[in-house]
Motif scaffolding. Structure first.
Motif, PDB file in Angstrom:
ATOM      1  N   ASN A 184       0.823  -1.213   0.000  1.00 48.30           N
ATOM      2  CA  ASN A 184       0.000   0.000   0.000  1.00 48.30           C
ATOM      3  C   ASN A 184       0.858   1.265   0.000  1.00 48.30           C
ATOM      4  OD1 ASN A 184      -2.539  -1.131  -0.134  1.00 48.30           O
ATOM      5  ND2 ASN A 184      -2.733  -1.327   2.079  1.00 48.30           N
ATOM      6  N   ILE A 185       1.915   1.258   0.776  1.00 45.22           N
ATOM      7  CA  ILE A 185       2.818   2.421   0.824  1.00 45.22           C
ATOM      8  C   ILE A 185       3.492   2.617  -0.526  1.00 45.22           C
ATOM      9  CG2 ILE A 185       4.970   3.279   1.843  1.00 45.22           C
ATOM     10  CD1 ILE A 185       4.029   1.994   4.499  1.00 45.22           C
ATOM     11  N   LEU A 186       3.906   1.523  -1.164  1.00 46.80           N
ATOM     12  CA  LEU A 186       4.539   1.628  -2.481  1.00 46.80           C
ATOM     13  C   LEU A 186       3.546   2.123  -3.532  1.00 46.80           C
ATOM     14  CD1 LEU A 186       6.749  -1.597  -2.503  1.00 46.80           C
ATOM     15  CD2 LEU A 186       7.493   0.766  -2.216  1.00 46.80           C
ATOM     16  N   ALA A 187       2.292   1.723  -3.414  1.00 49.06           N
ATOM     17  CA  ALA A 187       1.276   2.177  -4.361  1.00 49.06           C
ATOM     18  C   ALA A 187       1.019   3.673  -4.212  1.00 49.06           C
ATOM     19  CB  ALA A 187      -0.018   1.389  -4.153  1.00 49.06           C
ATOM     20  N   ARG A 188       1.275   4.220  -3.048  1.00 42.50           N
ATOM     21  CA  ARG A 188       1.045   5.657  -2.804  1.00 42.50           C
ATOM     22  C   ARG A 188       2.305   6.495  -3.006  1.00 42.50           C
ATOM     23  NH1 ARG A 188      -3.145   5.696   2.250  1.00 42.50           N
ATOM     24  NH2 ARG A 188      -4.514   4.115   1.379  1.00 42.50           N
ATOM     25  N   GLY A 189       3.315   5.894  -3.604  1.00 42.44           N
ATOM     26  CA  GLY A 189       4.503   6.677  -3.948  1.00 42.44           C
ATOM     27  C   GLY A 189       5.717   6.407  -3.071  1.00 42.44           C
ATOM     28  N   GLY A 190       5.649   5.444  -2.188  1.00 43.33           N
ATOM     29  CA  GLY A 190       6.799   5.112  -1.345  1.00 43.33           C
ATOM     30  C   GLY A 190       7.881   4.401  -2.128  1.00 43.33           C
ATOM     31  N   ILE A 191       9.043   4.284  -1.529  1.00 42.87           N
ATOM     32  CA  ILE A 191      10.191   3.629  -2.171  1.00 42.87           C
ATOM     33  C   ILE A 191      10.672   2.508  -1.264  1.00 42.87           C
ATOM     34  CG2 ILE A 191      12.555   3.954  -3.001  1.00 42.87           C
ATOM     35  CD1 ILE A 191      11.867   6.925  -3.364  1.00 42.87           C
ATOM     36  N   GLU A 192      10.927   1.344  -1.862  1.00 42.62           N
ATOM     37  CA  GLU A 192      11.487   0.216  -1.102  1.00 42.62           C
ATOM     38  C   GLU A 192      12.997   0.371  -1.078  1.00 42.62           C
ATOM     39  OE1 GLU A 192      12.083  -2.695   1.225  1.00 42.62           O
ATOM     40  OE2 GLU A 192       9.991  -2.492   0.595  1.00 42.62           O
ATOM     41  N   LEU A 193      13.587   0.423   0.110  1.00 43.89           N
ATOM     42  CA  LEU A 193      15.023   0.639   0.242  1.00 43.89           C
ATOM     43  C   LEU A 193      15.834  -0.656   0.150  1.00 43.89           C
ATOM     44  CD1 LEU A 193      15.004   3.309   3.088  1.00 43.89           C
ATOM     45  CD2 LEU A 193      15.234   3.660   0.618  1.00 43.89           C
ATOM     46  N   ASN A 194      15.233  -1.783   0.458  1.00 39.66           N
ATOM     47  CA  ASN A 194      15.904  -3.077   0.359  1.00 39.66           C
ATOM     48  C   ASN A 194      15.923  -3.486  -1.119  1.00 39.66           C
ATOM     49  OD1 ASN A 194      16.709  -5.757   0.436  1.00 39.66           O
ATOM     50  ND2 ASN A 194      15.524  -6.220   2.279  1.00 39.66           N
ATOM     51  N   THR A 195      17.125  -3.571  -1.707  1.00 44.78           N
ATOM     52  CA  THR A 195      17.226  -3.825  -3.153  1.00 44.78           C
ATOM     53  C   THR A 195      16.694  -5.198  -3.545  1.00 44.78           C
ATOM     54  OG1 THR A 195      19.514  -4.529  -2.846  1.00 44.78           O
ATOM     55  CG2 THR A 195      19.148  -2.248  -3.498  1.00 44.78           C
ATOM     56  N   PHE A 196      16.958  -6.206  -2.740  1.00 50.51           N
ATOM     57  CA  PHE A 196      16.477  -7.553  -3.069  1.00 50.51           C
ATOM     58  C   PHE A 196      14.951  -7.595  -3.075  1.00 50.51           C
ATOM     59  CE2 PHE A 196      15.208 -11.870  -1.746  1.00 50.51           C
ATOM     60  CZ  PHE A 196      15.690 -12.564  -2.844  1.00 50.51           C
ATOM     61  N   ILE A 197      14.331  -7.008  -2.058  1.00 45.15           N
ATOM     62  CA  ILE A 197      12.870  -6.975  -1.978  1.00 45.15           C
ATOM     63  C   ILE A 197      12.305  -6.114  -3.105  1.00 45.15           C
ATOM     64  CG2 ILE A 197      10.922  -6.274  -0.528  1.00 45.15           C
ATOM     65  CD1 ILE A 197      12.292  -8.825   0.403  1.00 45.15           C
ATOM     66  N   ALA A 198      12.983  -5.012  -3.448  1.00 43.18           N
ATOM     67  CA  ALA A 198      12.522  -4.156  -4.542  1.00 43.18           C
ATOM     68  C   ALA A 198      12.497  -4.927  -5.859  1.00 43.18           C
ATOM     69  CB  ALA A 198      13.415  -2.924  -4.665  1.00 43.18           C
ATOM     70  N   ILE A 199      13.527  -5.743  -6.095  1.00 40.28           N
ATOM     71  CA  ILE A 199      13.567  -6.571  -7.306  1.00 40.28           C
ATOM     72  C   ILE A 199      12.435  -7.590  -7.281  1.00 40.28           C
ATOM     73  CG2 ILE A 199      14.926  -8.327  -8.521  1.00 40.28           C
ATOM     74  CD1 ILE A 199      17.442  -6.763  -7.618  1.00 40.28           C
ATOM     75  N   LEU A 200      12.191  -8.182  -6.140  1.00 41.86           N
ATOM     76  CA  LEU A 200      11.103  -9.156  -6.015  1.00 41.86           C
ATOM     77  C   LEU A 200       9.742  -8.518  -6.269  1.00 41.86           C
ATOM     78  CD1 LEU A 200      12.398 -11.490  -3.385  1.00 41.86           C
ATOM     79  CD2 LEU A 200      10.226 -12.042  -4.391  1.00 41.86           C
ATOM     80  N   ILE A 201       9.528  -7.324  -5.730  1.00 37.23           N
ATOM     81  CA  ILE A 201       8.249  -6.634  -5.905  1.00 37.23           C
ATOM     82  C   ILE A 201       8.063  -6.219  -7.365  1.00 37.23           C
ATOM     83  CG2 ILE A 201       6.953  -4.544  -5.309  1.00 37.23           C
ATOM     84  CD1 ILE A 201       8.103  -4.793  -2.489  1.00 37.23           C
TER      85      ILE A 201
END
Length: 163
Positions: free
Chosen positions: A83-100
């Motif tokens: 939900n936070i990412l859908a509202r413009g947030g950024i994932e700081l963990n690179t591995f999780i960001a790639i997974l998402i």
């Protein structure tokens, strides 16, 4: 007659001494059905107070509730993160960001699987002494507190993004 009786006595004594000297206990397998709670055993606590690490057959209800709460909070964390990412947030963990970026389903499955496997390992070894009076079960409580804090933070972020 006396010779036969004394020979019989000594044979019985040797059998008794042999039975007492051999160790009938088997080693604990690394992973078994008792550890998962599938097969019920009788032992909930250590046998002796001075014993080191003790593996048990059943787990205390407060440990099971703590584990279930951590898994539920982990699922809420995954939902709030999306939900936070859908509202413009950024994932700081690179591995999780790639997974998402690849798939949100993979992210949720990976997060819940990793959390569950870690919790299974921790609850099996909950009596293990880490440092002085710190046991693994204390880590479970610390993880629960950390997840509660994280969920509070994410709720605050979601509330701020709504206004």
């Amino acid at each position: 007659m006396l010779v036969v009786e004394s020979a019989y006595f000594w044979i019985n004594m040797k059998i008794i001494i042999y039975q007492r000297s051999r160790d009938r206990r088997t080693s604990i397998p690394f992973f078994c059905l008792y550890h998962l709670g599938i097969k019920k055993g009788r032992r909930i606590n250590k046998r002796r107070s001075g014993a080191g690490t003790a593996y048990v057959d059943s787990y205390a209800p407060h440990l099971v509730l703590c584990t279930i709460a951590i898994i539920l909070l982990s699922a809420m964390d995954a939902l709030f993160t999306l939900n936070i990412l859908a509202r413009g947030g950024i994932e700081l963990n690179t591995f999780i960001a790639i997974l998402i970026e690849d798939s949100t389903e993979k992210f949720v499955h990976f997060k819940l699987a990793l959390t569950s496997l870690a919790l299974i390992f921790l609850i099996i070894h909950h009596n293990y002494q880490l440092i002085a009076k710190l046991q693994v079960k204390h880590l479970l409580y610390l993880i629960l507190f950390g997840y509660i804090t994280l969920i509070g933070y994410e709720l605050a972020l979601l509330t701020i993004s709504n206004t």
